[in-house]
Design a protein around this motif. Structure first.
Motif, PDB file in Angstrom:
ATOM      1  N   LEU A  17       0.852  -1.195   0.000  1.00 52.61           N
ATOM      2  CA  LEU A  17       0.000   0.000   0.000  1.00 52.61           C
ATOM      3  C   LEU A  17       0.882   1.237   0.000  1.00 52.61           C
ATOM      4  CD1 LEU A  17      -2.746  -0.820   2.650  1.00 52.61           C
ATOM      5  CD2 LEU A  17      -3.088  -0.481   0.215  1.00 52.61           C
ATOM      6  N   SER A  18       0.397   2.287  -0.665  1.00 57.34           N
ATOM      7  CA  SER A  18       1.142   3.543  -0.701  1.00 57.34           C
ATOM      8  C   SER A  18       0.670   4.476   0.417  1.00 57.34           C
ATOM      9  CB  SER A  18       0.988   4.217  -2.068  1.00 57.34           C
ATOM     10  OG  SER A  18      -0.364   4.554  -2.303  1.00 57.34           O
ATOM     11  N   ASP A  19       1.330   5.613   0.512  1.00 54.47           N
ATOM     12  CA  ASP A  19       1.095   6.577   1.588  1.00 54.47           C
ATOM     13  C   ASP A  19       0.705   7.920   0.982  1.00 54.47           C
ATOM     14  OD1 ASP A  19       1.183   7.894   4.074  1.00 54.47           O
ATOM     15  OD2 ASP A  19       3.360   8.092   4.047  1.00 54.47           O
TER      16      ASP A  19
ATOM     17  N   LEU B  41      -5.694   4.352   1.644  1.00 55.81           N
ATOM     18  CA  LEU B  41      -5.894   4.070   3.058  1.00 55.81           C
ATOM     19  C   LEU B  41      -4.593   4.406   3.773  1.00 55.81           C
ATOM     20  CD1 LEU B  41      -7.594   0.579   2.727  1.00 55.81           C
ATOM     21  CD2 LEU B  41      -8.702   2.700   3.470  1.00 55.81           C
ATOM     22  N   ASP B  42      -4.662   4.692   5.055  1.00 60.80           N
ATOM     23  CA  ASP B  42      -3.431   4.859   5.812  1.00 60.80           C
ATOM     24  C   ASP B  42      -2.717   3.512   5.785  1.00 60.80           C
ATOM     25  OD1 ASP B  42      -1.838   6.436   8.029  1.00 60.80           O
ATOM     26  OD2 ASP B  42      -2.087   4.351   8.687  1.00 60.80           O
ATOM     27  N   PRO B  43      -1.462   3.480   5.313  1.00 63.07           N
ATOM     28  CA  PRO B  43      -0.808   2.173   5.160  1.00 63.07           C
ATOM     29  C   PRO B  43      -0.568   1.442   6.477  1.00 63.07           C
ATOM     30  CG  PRO B  43       0.745   3.945   4.719  1.00 63.07           C
ATOM     31  CD  PRO B  43      -0.602   4.580   4.871  1.00 63.07           C
ATOM     32  N   ILE B  44      -0.316   2.157   7.547  1.00 60.17           N
ATOM     33  CA  ILE B  44      -0.076   1.474   8.826  1.00 60.17           C
ATOM     34  C   ILE B  44      -1.363   0.821   9.324  1.00 60.17           C
ATOM     35  CG2 ILE B  44       0.681   1.724  11.218  1.00 60.17           C
ATOM     36  CD1 ILE B  44       2.918   2.107   9.047  1.00 60.17           C
ATOM     37  N   ALA B  45      -2.467   1.564   9.277  1.00 58.49           N
ATOM     38  CA  ALA B  45      -3.750   1.009   9.732  1.00 58.49           C
ATOM     39  C   ALA B  45      -4.182  -0.155   8.847  1.00 58.49           C
ATOM     40  CB  ALA B  45      -4.821   2.108   9.736  1.00 58.49           C
TER      41      ALA B  45
ATOM     42  N   LEU C  78       4.185  -4.538   2.850  1.00 62.36           N
ATOM     43  CA  LEU C  78       5.102  -3.584   2.247  1.00 62.36           C
ATOM     44  C   LEU C  78       4.479  -2.195   2.166  1.00 62.36           C
ATOM     45  CD1 LEU C  78       7.620  -2.749   0.542  1.00 62.36           C
ATOM     46  CD2 LEU C  78       6.453  -3.757  -1.436  1.00 62.36           C
ATOM     47  N   THR C  79       5.128  -1.238   2.780  1.00 64.61           N
ATOM     48  CA  THR C  79       4.733   0.148   2.559  1.00 64.61           C
ATOM     49  C   THR C  79       5.413   0.566   1.260  1.00 64.61           C
ATOM     50  OG1 THR C  79       6.565   0.913   3.959  1.00 64.61           O
ATOM     51  CG2 THR C  79       4.395   0.751   4.992  1.00 64.61           C
TER      52      THR C  79
END
Length: 189
Positions: A41-43, A60-64, A79-80
């Motif tokens: 996911l991207s940021d 989406l927020d990548p961490i969440a 993977l961020t």
């Protein structure tokens, strides 16, 4: 050969249905079952409407989101792709990425980069012209925070006042750090 699934919501034409929890759960479970080695996911915390209308995508927020995906998978890496370090204080990045590594049982690949959307930098209060400097500073700080959390780290715009206590990431000495970008500076990093 390993394959990474860029989560489908990141396609400009993707349906909003890809943002629903039951769809996320089904897609990543099927990806893991099919042998994908990671999901990415991207940021984009504050992308402009112009960007979205010109080929941008849902975000989406990548961490969440990757934390949710970690909870419904067991083997697939997270993977961020990529986490824009200049948007944040290095301690906040170390905490968020390290927490994702912990809750996933050590499955994080920290893909990081400088970012590029001027409007997004303005929205989060960071000067676009400083992104390369901030990325270099954050890369060094991130490694030190993860490997020696008790030693204060200082940068141009932040400074720990003394020894800190932070949980170490699950992976030692820290999660893999992949640098994203397509120019000479990214290759140098």
């Amino acid at each position: 050969m390993k394959y990474v699934l860029e989560y489908p919501s990141e396609l400009p034409t993707a349906s909003d249905a890809f943002l629903r929890p039951e769809v996320i759960r089904a897609v990543v479970a099927a990806a893991e079952e099919s042998g994908f080695s990671a999901v990415a996911l991207s940021d984009h915390p504050a992308p402009s409407l112009k960007w979205r209308r010109s080929g941008g995508h849902n975000t989406l927020d990548p961490i969440a989101a990757l934390s949710f995906m970690a909870g419904v998978t067991t083997r697939m890496r997270l993977l961020t792709n990529l986490y824009v370090l200049p948007f944040r204080n290095p301690y906040l990045s170390a905490k968020a990425l390290g927490s994702l590594d912990i809750v996933s049982g050590g499955r994080l690949i920290a893909g990081v980069g400088a970012g590029y959307l001027r409007a997004e930098f303005a929205a989060v209060g960071v000067r676009h012209e400083r992104r390369a400097e901030l990325l270099d500073e954050a890369l060094g700080a991130l490694r030190r925070i993860w490997t020696e959390p008790e030693k204060p780290v200082e940068g141009r715009d932040f400074a720990a006042p003394g020894p800190l206590w932070l949980q170490a990431p699950a992976q030692r000495p820290h999660p893999p750090i992949w640098i994203g970008g397509n120019g000479p500076a990214a290759l140098r990093r």
